[in-house]
Design a protein around this motif. Sequence first.
Motif, short mmCIF file in Angstrom:
data_model
loop_
_atom_site.label_atom_id
_atom_site.label_comp_id
_atom_site.label_asym_id
_atom_site.label_seq_id
_atom_site.Cartn_x
_atom_site.Cartn_y
_atom_site.Cartn_z
N PHE A 45 0.54 -1.64 -0.29
CA PHE A 45 0.20 0.07 0.02
C PHE A 45 0.82 1.51 -0.07
N ALA A 46 1.95 0.94 0.90
CA ALA A 46 2.68 2.22 0.95
C ALA A 46 3.50 3.30 0.00
N LEU A 47 4.73 2.18 -0.34
CA LEU A 47 5.28 2.08 -0.77
C LEU A 47 4.74 3.60 -2.15
N SER A 48 4.05 3.49 -3.45
CA SER A 48 3.82 3.91 -4.24
C SER A 48 2.86 5.32 -3.87
N GLY A 49 2.30 4.29 -3.09
CA GLY A 49 0.25 5.02 -2.76
C GLY A 49 -0.54 4.65 -3.79
N ASP A 50 -0.31 4.22 -4.79
CA ASP A 50 -1.54 3.84 -6.01
C ASP A 50 -3.00 3.56 -5.07
N ILE A 51 -2.31 2.03 -4.74
CA ILE A 51 -3.98 1.92 -4.37
C ILE A 51 -5.09 2.69 -3.85
N HIS A 52 -4.01 3.51 -2.78
CA HIS A 52 -5.12 4.40 -1.85
C HIS A 52 -5.35 5.47 -2.68
N GLU A 53 -4.41 5.83 -3.74
CA GLU A 53 -5.27 7.03 -4.70
C GLU A 53 -6.32 6.63 -5.47
N TYR A 54 -6.42 5.00 -6.30
CA TYR A 54 -7.11 4.40 -6.82
C TYR A 54 -8.39 4.56 -6.56
N HIS A 206 7.25 -5.49 -5.16
CA HIS A 206 6.15 -4.42 -5.15
C HIS A 206 5.36 -4.11 -6.62
N PRO A 207 3.95 -4.36 -6.57
CA PRO A 207 3.09 -3.50 -7.30
C PRO A 207 3.84 -2.34 -8.47
N THR A 208 3.79 -2.65 -9.81
CA THR A 208 3.54 -1.92 -11.06
C THR A 208 2.13 -0.69 -10.49
N ALA A 209 1.98 -0.22 -10.92
CA ALA A 209 1.02 1.29 -11.56
C ALA A 209 -0.28 0.18 -12.09
N ALA A 210 0.08 -0.64 -12.88
CA ALA A 210 -0.97 -1.90 -13.55
C ALA A 210 -1.22 -2.67 -12.52
N GLY A 211 -0.26 -3.61 -11.28
CA GLY A 211 -0.53 -3.81 -10.82
C GLY A 211 -1.45 -4.17 -9.61
N SER A 212 -1.46 -2.67 -9.06
CA SER A 212 -1.77 -1.89 -8.42
C SER A 212 -4.14 -1.51 -8.78
N ARG A 213 -3.26 -1.20 -10.22
CA ARG A 213 -4.77 -1.44 -10.33
C ARG A 213 -5.69 -1.99 -10.68
N VAL A 214 -4.62 -3.78 -10.31
CA VAL A 214 -5.86 -4.67 -10.34
C VAL A 214 -5.98 -5.33 -8.91
N LEU A 215 -5.77 -4.86 -7.77
CA LEU A 215 -5.42 -5.28 -6.50
C LEU A 215 -6.75 -4.29 -5.87
N ALA A 216 -6.81 -2.56 -6.51
CA ALA A 216 -7.06 -1.96 -6.38
C ALA A 216 -8.70 -2.12 -7.32
N ASP A 217 -8.60 -2.99 -7.89
CA ASP A 217 -10.20 -3.32 -8.47
C ASP A 217 -10.68 -4.55 -7.35
N LEU A 218 -10.02 -5.74 -6.90
CA LEU A 218 -10.30 -6.24 -6.49
C LEU A 218 -10.67 -6.28 -4.46
N ILE A 219 -10.03 -5.18 -3.99
CA ILE A 219 -10.63 -4.33 -2.94
C ILE A 219 -11.81 -4.04 -3.46
N LEU A 220 -12.36 -2.98 -4.42
CA LEU A 220 -13.72 -2.36 -4.78
C LEU A 220 -14.56 -3.46 -4.57
N ASP A 221 -14.09 -4.98 -5.52
CA ASP A 221 -15.08 -5.51 -6.10
C ASP A 221 -15.43 -5.59 -4.26
N THR A 222 -14.72 -6.82 -3.39
CA THR A 222 -15.26 -7.14 -2.33
C THR A 222 -15.76 -6.17 -1.41
N LEU A 223 -15.80 -4.77 -1.49
CA LEU A 223 -16.92 -3.59 -0.48
C LEU A 223 -17.98 -4.17 -0.20
N ASP A 224 -18.74 -3.69 0.76
CA ASP A 224 -20.14 -3.82 0.60
C ASP A 224 -20.53 -2.69 0.13
#
Length: 224
Positions: A45-54, A206-224
């Motif tokens: 989460f913290a190195l690039s901050g991309d997941i948080h930003e997405y 660590h995830p690239t920007a594209a990898g972070s995008r994938v991780l963020a999408d997985l989180i979005l799909d899991t959120l209530d």
Amino acid sequence: MVMFNNNVKPLGLAVLASCVAFNVWAIGGGGGSSADKMIVGDSIFALSGDIHEYLEGDLDESIDTYARSGCQVNGGSLICSRRYTIPNQYDNADKDGIETVIMNGGGNDFLLGDGADCTTQSCVEEVLAGIEQTLAGMYNDMRNDGIDEIIFLGYYNLGDPERDQINSVSMAYKAETYPQMGIKFIDTRPAFAGNEARYITSDGIHPTAAGSRVLADLILDTLD
């Protein structure tokens, strides 16, 4: 026998400088906001901050983040002291209004902590058991604090057989037990399998920007 430490220690040292340089992400986005979600965890989460930003952009809302690079579940290192273990990130966070915690943890316990010295299967199992015991206490604290939703972002495999073997044991445990505990576990391994060159940076972790995008999408799909 698992010879994990010979590969991991040099890799942990190789990324030390970049982890320290980007710890600024752990400082921004802290308490005092009207957010109902928070992030705690390590450099995924913290190195690039991309997941948080997405996540903030897609949800059009603020999300508090306390994640710091190099932090462990148990113990500390030169990169991240015991003061900022992942349980302490949560304990010291402003939880007013928080309903959802998005988190990870345990990777650095093997990269930089006790697990980096493991040379036997019994050592690996002992470290993994210690991680899960601490996390179970953390989840109990969250429930007592009224947190409605806990999402654990699992680690993807890195393409190294020895490290991936340990990760597979950890992820299999979480996949089996976390739903029974009311924890939403995200198994990221299928999404990254075959896409490592695009989704993982040259440091091998660590995830690239594209990898972070994938991780963020997985989180979005899991959120209530």
